[in-house]
Write a protein that holds these residues in place. Structure first.
Motif, mmCIF file in Angstrom:
data_model
loop_
_atom_site.group_PDB
_atom_site.id
_atom_site.type_symbol
_atom_site.label_atom_id
_atom_site.label_comp_id
_atom_site.label_asym_id
_atom_site.label_seq_id
_atom_site.Cartn_x
_atom_site.Cartn_y
_atom_site.Cartn_z
ATOM 1 N N ARG A 1 23.526 -2.255 42.642
ATOM 2 C CA ARG A 1 23.937 -1.750 43.956
ATOM 3 C C ARG A 1 24.810 -2.747 44.711
ATOM 4 O O ARG A 1 25.222 -2.501 45.837
ATOM 5 N N GLN A 2 25.130 -3.890 44.077
ATOM 6 C CA GLN A 2 26.071 -4.830 44.672
ATOM 7 C C GLN A 2 27.492 -4.284 44.515
ATOM 8 O O GLN A 2 27.833 -3.729 43.464
ATOM 9 N N ARG B 1 27.686 2.547 52.801
ATOM 10 C CA ARG B 1 27.769 2.829 51.369
ATOM 11 C C ARG B 1 26.919 4.036 50.999
ATOM 12 O O ARG B 1 26.948 4.490 49.852
ATOM 13 N N ARG B 2 26.150 4.539 51.956
ATOM 14 C CA ARG B 2 25.359 5.750 51.757
ATOM 15 C C ARG B 2 25.465 6.601 53.022
ATOM 16 O O ARG B 2 25.980 6.150 54.046
ATOM 17 N N GLU C 1 29.240 6.029 40.005
ATOM 18 C CA GLU C 1 27.791 5.925 40.137
ATOM 19 C C GLU C 1 27.301 4.580 39.590
ATOM 20 O O GLU C 1 27.880 4.059 38.627
ATOM 21 N N PRO C 2 26.232 4.035 40.156
ATOM 22 C CA PRO C 2 25.603 2.876 39.508
ATOM 23 C C PRO C 2 25.082 3.309 38.131
ATOM 24 O O PRO C 2 24.329 4.283 38.044
ATOM 25 N N ARG D 1 28.833 8.249 54.229
ATOM 26 C CA ARG D 1 29.335 7.198 53.346
ATOM 27 C C ARG D 1 30.830 6.993 53.561
ATOM 28 O O ARG D 1 31.607 7.954 53.595
ATOM 29 N N GLN E 1 20.196 -4.471 50.952
ATOM 30 C CA GLN E 1 19.663 -3.212 50.435
ATOM 31 C C GLN E 1 20.754 -2.281 49.898
ATOM 32 O O GLN E 1 20.469 -1.146 49.502
ATOM 33 N N GLY E 2 21.993 -2.753 49.913
ATOM 34 C CA GLY E 2 23.084 -1.942 49.382
ATOM 35 C C GLY E 2 23.460 -0.774 50.266
ATOM 36 O O GLY E 2 24.056 0.199 49.804
ATOM 37 N N SER F 1 18.306 -2.398 39.355
ATOM 38 C CA SER F 1 18.686 -1.705 40.583
ATOM 39 C C SER F 1 19.259 -2.674 41.611
ATOM 40 O O SER F 1 20.264 -2.382 42.267
ATOM 41 N N GLU F 2 18.632 -3.828 41.741
ATOM 42 C CA GLU F 2 19.083 -4.833 42.700
ATOM 43 C C GLU F 2 20.517 -5.262 42.397
ATOM 44 O O GLU F 2 21.347 -5.411 43.299
#
Length: 233
Positions: A183-184, A77-78, A141-142, A32, A63-64, A179-180
């Protein structure tokens, strides 16, 4: 540059580009925050057009998994690029507008009712949910759990058994839209601000302001990259 970035075979090129990028992230030990190679370099190494690379990057953004910074490249991002099947993304893209319409109609009314019917216990639950959201946002965190708790608290504060039952019917679809949205890039902070505004209106007993704030929040939720993504390129 790792050996994974070798020319790809012909086919659905952007999906193949994604697979090569996923393997490259693993072999190059990227994590990340790591920057991916430039589009031009990727296109040259993979033997595809820059448009195919751009399509792949957009699919990953949807998909973030990556973030494109204006003038600064593309960053992970991950720690991995574990992508969803394109068919799943397409199915969610088709369903999401209906879910958002339902959320707007239902949750706007629930917020309006909550502003006139809330009890002290309801306000405590709403504030507790906000505290969870604030902590999650501060931690980077989201705020999935805080968001879930907040909307559940608003449903309870509306004291409408039938509307609560309707909400329960689409709870899983609401979770998907949550969730959609969260993660933006930048969305967690925006979501927290939205929820603070909704809570303020409910707290002071202003049904019109509560409905307007919830409507604005759902509008923000609807601004996701998935809805503008063209899977056919």
């Amino acid at each position: 540059m790792s050996d994974e970035l070798r020319p790809v075979a012909r086919g659905r090129l952007y999906e193949l580009v994604i697979e090569r990028l996923r393997a490259h992230v693993v072999s190059a030990d990227l994590v990340r925050g790591s920057r991916l190679p430039a589009e031009r370099d990727l296109a040259r190494r993979l033997g595809v057009s820059r448009s195919s690379v751009a399509q792949a990057i957009v699919a990953l953004e949807v998909q973030g998994l990556v973030e494109t910074r204006h003038g600064g490249g593309v960053y992970l991002r991950r720690d991995t690029l574990e992508v969803e099947p394109v068919a799943d993304l397409v199915a969610r893209k088709q369903l999401l507008p209906d879910v958002l319409d339902a959320r707007d109609a239902l949750e706007t009314k629930l917020a309006q009712l909550a502003a006139t019917r809330r009890t002290d216990d309801d306000l405590e639950r709403i504030e507790g949910a906000l505290q969870v959201m604030r902590a999650q946002v501060r931690a980077g965190e989201p705020p999935m759990e805080g968001d879930r708790l907040f909307h559940t608290a608003v449903v309870q504060a509306a004291h409408s058994n039938l509307l609560a039952a309707f909400y329960d019917e689409i709870r899983s679809e609401i979770a998907t839209s949550r969730s959609e949205s969260l993660r933006q890039p930048g969305r967690p902070e925006q979501s927290l601000a939205d929820h603070e505004q909704i809570a303020d209106a409910i707290r002071v007993g202003d049904p019109r302001a509560a409905a307007a704030a919830m409507h604005l929040h759902v509008d923000h939720v609807s601004r996701v990259r998935l809805l503008s993504w063209d899977p056919a390129g």
